[in-house]
Write a protein that holds these residues in place. Sequence first.
Motif, short mmCIF file in Angstrom:
data_model
loop_
_atom_site.label_atom_id
_atom_site.label_comp_id
_atom_site.label_asym_id
_atom_site.label_seq_id
_atom_site.Cartn_x
_atom_site.Cartn_y
_atom_site.Cartn_z
N ARG A 183 0.88 -1.20 0.15
CA ARG A 183 -0.23 0.04 0.09
C ARG A 183 0.77 1.18 0.03
NH1 ARG A 183 -1.94 -0.40 4.74
NH2 ARG A 183 -0.84 1.11 5.85
N VAL A 184 1.85 1.08 0.80
CA VAL A 184 2.63 2.47 0.94
C VAL A 184 3.80 2.60 -0.10
CG1 VAL A 184 4.19 3.83 2.47
CG2 VAL A 184 2.23 2.49 3.27
N TYR A 185 4.40 1.52 -0.31
CA TYR A 185 5.69 1.56 -1.20
C TYR A 185 5.28 0.94 -2.65
CZ TYR A 185 7.57 2.70 3.24
OH TYR A 185 8.10 3.30 4.46
N GLY A 186 4.32 0.46 -2.79
CA GLY A 186 4.11 -0.51 -4.08
C GLY A 186 4.85 -1.62 -4.28
N THR A 187 5.43 -1.95 -3.18
CA THR A 187 6.32 -3.34 -3.26
C THR A 187 5.56 -4.55 -3.21
OG1 THR A 187 8.21 -2.00 -2.60
CG2 THR A 187 8.32 -4.41 -2.27
N ARG A 188 5.79 -5.56 -3.84
CA ARG A 188 5.08 -6.85 -3.75
C ARG A 188 6.10 -7.81 -3.69
NH1 ARG A 188 0.33 -9.59 -4.66
NH2 ARG A 188 0.60 -11.80 -5.69
N LEU A 189 5.94 -8.64 -2.56
CA LEU A 189 6.91 -9.71 -2.47
C LEU A 189 6.51 -10.91 -3.34
CD1 LEU A 189 7.27 -7.90 0.31
CD2 LEU A 189 8.38 -9.80 1.22
N GLU A 190 7.41 -11.39 -4.14
CA GLU A 190 6.96 -12.45 -5.08
C GLU A 190 7.29 -14.11 -4.40
OE1 GLU A 190 4.89 -12.47 -7.85
OE2 GLU A 190 4.62 -10.26 -7.86
N THR A 191 8.61 -14.20 -4.09
CA THR A 191 9.09 -15.64 -3.64
C THR A 191 9.81 -15.28 -2.49
OG1 THR A 191 11.00 -15.10 -5.08
CG2 THR A 191 9.11 -16.20 -6.17
N ALA A 192 10.38 -16.35 -1.74
CA ALA A 192 11.26 -16.63 -0.86
C ALA A 192 11.87 -17.61 -0.72
CB ALA A 192 10.38 -16.20 0.57
#
Length: 256
Positions: A183-192
Amino acid sequence: MSRQRHEPKNVAPEIFTADDGQPKGQHIKNVLTALVHDSRDGELLPSERVLAERFGAARMTVRNVMVELESQGLVRREAGRGTFVQHPTLVHSEIFRSFSEDMRMRGMVPGAKSYRSRTRPAPRDVAAHLDVAPGTLAHFIERVRTADGVPMALERTNLSAERFPTLLTEMGRDDSLYEVLGRVYGTRLETAEQSVSIARLSPADARRLEVPDYDPAFLVERTAVDAMGNIVEYGRSLYRGDRYAIQMHVSRSANR
């Protein structure tokens, strides 16, 4: 020697005989299900005889309800010892989700307590996992994650303060970290990349998770990246061994 009666604790007597218009068996099931959810894992429940007296029902009716609760994994019956509360085991799968998302998908309400956060120079090992220089400022977040108010995991995670400068002011105790990042940074985590090992809880960590000292736990070490392959988060979290099981997909190699 006769066996000591084990009476229901912290339960209003009128609950057992309340006329809610439901069939007797359904009423008993509703009351016992609520009793199980309000009890600690492993707690001894009253005997069928005691419950039959309290409900004013036949022992067979109570027994049928107990069998149903056992089939649902809510209780376990041990011959000669009694019936014990058994909270369900959650499967920690390969699918990459946040804790909040995972609990909501299970029909549980995610939350947190014992929240701590600060910005600090990254220790050498944390800096290496975040791929930044040692001493670079990093946010550290630690909290006990809960599901329906029950402590499930002790999360400890680290993120770059340079990339997410206002994170700690945006982040609330009960918030999903991944949702805030999106929401704040437009960062979506995809894998880990994740590794799992067995650990014994220190007395301090055990108290926060409300389990006995040195209970076994799953130590989950995770490095999460975004869609561009940039490292976003590095954490080491402890998941209660009595509430989780680890699920993995395995297969034979193609040349065998």
